[in-house]
Design a protein around this motif. Structure first.
Motif, PDB file in Angstrom:
ATOM      1  N   LEU A 116       0.970  -1.266   0.123  1.00  0.00           N
ATOM      2  CA  LEU A 116      -0.031  -0.041   0.019  1.00  0.00           C
ATOM      3  C   LEU A 116       0.779   1.219   0.010  1.00  0.00           C
ATOM      4  CD1 LEU A 116      -3.188   0.422   0.106  1.00  0.00           C
ATOM      5  CD2 LEU A 116      -3.045   0.855   2.597  1.00  0.00           C
ATOM      6  N   SER A 117       0.717   2.179  -0.959  1.00  0.00           N
ATOM      7  CA  SER A 117       1.454   3.354  -1.110  1.00  0.00           C
ATOM      8  C   SER A 117       1.275   4.250   0.166  1.00  0.00           C
ATOM      9  CB  SER A 117       0.773   4.165  -2.322  1.00  0.00           C
ATOM     10  OG  SER A 117       1.452   5.609  -2.107  1.00  0.00           O
ATOM     11  N   MET A 118       2.489   4.954   0.427  1.00  0.00           N
ATOM     12  CA  MET A 118       2.463   5.957   1.698  1.00  0.00           C
ATOM     13  C   MET A 118       1.438   7.106   1.303  1.00  0.00           C
ATOM     14  SD  MET A 118       6.207   6.165   2.733  1.00  0.00           S
ATOM     15  CE  MET A 118       7.250   4.684   3.217  1.00  0.00           C
ATOM     16  N   ALA A 119       1.172   7.278   0.112  1.00  0.00           N
ATOM     17  CA  ALA A 119       0.169   8.541  -0.286  1.00  0.00           C
ATOM     18  C   ALA A 119      -1.245   8.172   0.083  1.00  0.00           C
ATOM     19  CB  ALA A 119       0.397   8.566  -1.795  1.00  0.00           C
ATOM     20  N   ILE A 120      -1.378   7.018   0.450  1.00  0.00           N
ATOM     21  CA  ILE A 120      -2.714   6.669   1.019  1.00  0.00           C
ATOM     22  C   ILE A 120      -2.565   6.190   2.622  1.00  0.00           C
ATOM     23  CG2 ILE A 120      -4.530   4.657   1.275  1.00  0.00           C
ATOM     24  CD1 ILE A 120      -3.861   3.964  -1.723  1.00  0.00           C
TER      25      ILE A 120
END
Length: 352
Positions: A116-120
């Motif tokens: 899961l992306s850090m942007a999320i």
């Protein structure tokens, strides 16, 4: 003694005069937002800023690592200060806010998607800290006296006890140790922590110097008078707690990506909240930059000077840590950095 004082005043006066043109330029640009400085205060602020920004190029590995950790704790201390230092409503539960953000990041990675992306994960985790903050603030800040502090203390105990109960998701007592670190490069890691800290320091300073900050201080001094003036003090207390929750969430995210994992002992226990209070007290409550200085002073003292240089054991380090905090409470109640600031004001003759 008087002669020595006169000589010191002469030297500092000359230094202040030589730096005053730079301070005046700063005051014209942003003085209305962050406060005006005299020459000596200008030297302290920008000298400290230069030292912090260049630390990886002159400091040892141990010192830079300690300053990296200190940057995270400075965020915690400033966040605590904008709520408790300014309103006078002392919170013993701020570790719940950073813990909520850290656990949200870890559980998203562990239970939903390891990729899961850090942007999320980062914005969701900060939002989780805000939600938890509001859940604590909405019922508790309608109370007065010691009841608010007791509720925040109980919130830590509840959160701590819930973690083992949902161990399938939280990892229980051992926590979750599968969070991606930002980087293993010590220099890059340092700036990952320092830059957000500086941004938060500026934002909170501007807010503290605004009419909002004035109302928060007025609540601390005379809440009844604030309500009598037609201002809803409860609304501003809840706002201050919500405001505090956001940088606490940021700090929690930074810490979990610094350590690579989360566990209840490191993130949740009430000791963490008390350490934030200690840093704010040592630096100077209700000043934002005072807690920032207090965090750097205590963390560098504990994790670098007493550990790497002096080689003291953990009990000895903590004894000195808390002994110093106690000494400040007894002898310098306004805090070391606020005392220094007011001294520079007196010798330089400028405005704080």
């Amino acid at each position: 003694m008087s002669s020595a004082t006169d000589r010191l005043s002469t030297v500092t006066g000359r230094l202040d005069q030589s730096l005053q043109p730079l301070a005046d330029g700063f005051n014209r640009l942003v003085g209305d937002y962050v406060g005006e400085l005299n020459g000596l205060q200008f030297a302290l602020v920008f000298g400290s800023l230069a030292a912090v920004l260049t630390a990886p190029f002159w400091g040892t590995f141990g010192l830079v690592r300690a300053m990296t950790v200190a940057a995270i704790w400075a965020i915690f201390a400033m966040s605590w200060d904008i709520q408790s230092g300014y309103t006078g409503y002392i919170s013993f539960g701020h570790s719940v806010l950073s813990g909520a953000a850290a656990y949200t990041t870890a559980m998203l990675v562990h239970n939903v998607d390891p990729e899961l992306s850090m942007a999320i994960t980062i914005p969701v985790s900060i939002l989780a800290a805000l939600v938890v903050g509001l859940l604590i603030a909405l019922p508790s800040l309608r109370l007065s006296g010691p009841y608010f502090s007791l509720i925040t203390f109980v919130a830590v105990l509840i959160f701590y006890r819930l973690i083992p109960s949902f161990s399938a998701y939280t990892g229980g007592e051992t926590g979750i140790q599968s969070v991606e670190v930002f980087t293993y490069d010590p220099i890059a890691r340092y700036y990952y922590m320092i830059v957000p800290m500086l941004v938060i320091a500026v934002v909170l300073t501007v807010i503290a110097r605004s009419n909002i900050g004035l109302i928060l201080v007025s609540i601390r001094e005379n809440e009844a008078a604030v309500n009598a003036a037609g201002i809803d003090a409860t609304k501003f207390k809840i706002f201050s707690f919500a405001l505090s929750s956001i940088p606490m969430g940021i700090g929690g995210v930074l810490l979990v990506h610094f350590t690579g994992g989360v566990d209840p002992t490191t993130f949740i226990v009430v000791d963490r909240s008390i350490e934030m209070i200690a840093m704010a007290v040592l630096g100077g409550m209700s000043s934002i930059l005072g807690p920032l200085g207090g965090a750097f002073f205590l963390i560098v003292l504990r994790d670098y000077i007493l550990t790497d240089l002096a080689g003291l054991s953990s009990p000895a380090r903590w004894t000195i840590f808390w002994g110093l905090v106690l000494a400040v409470l007894v002898f310098v109640r306004e805090g070391l950095f606020r005392k220094l600031w007011h001294t520079l004001e007196r010798y330089g003759g400028g405005q704080p």
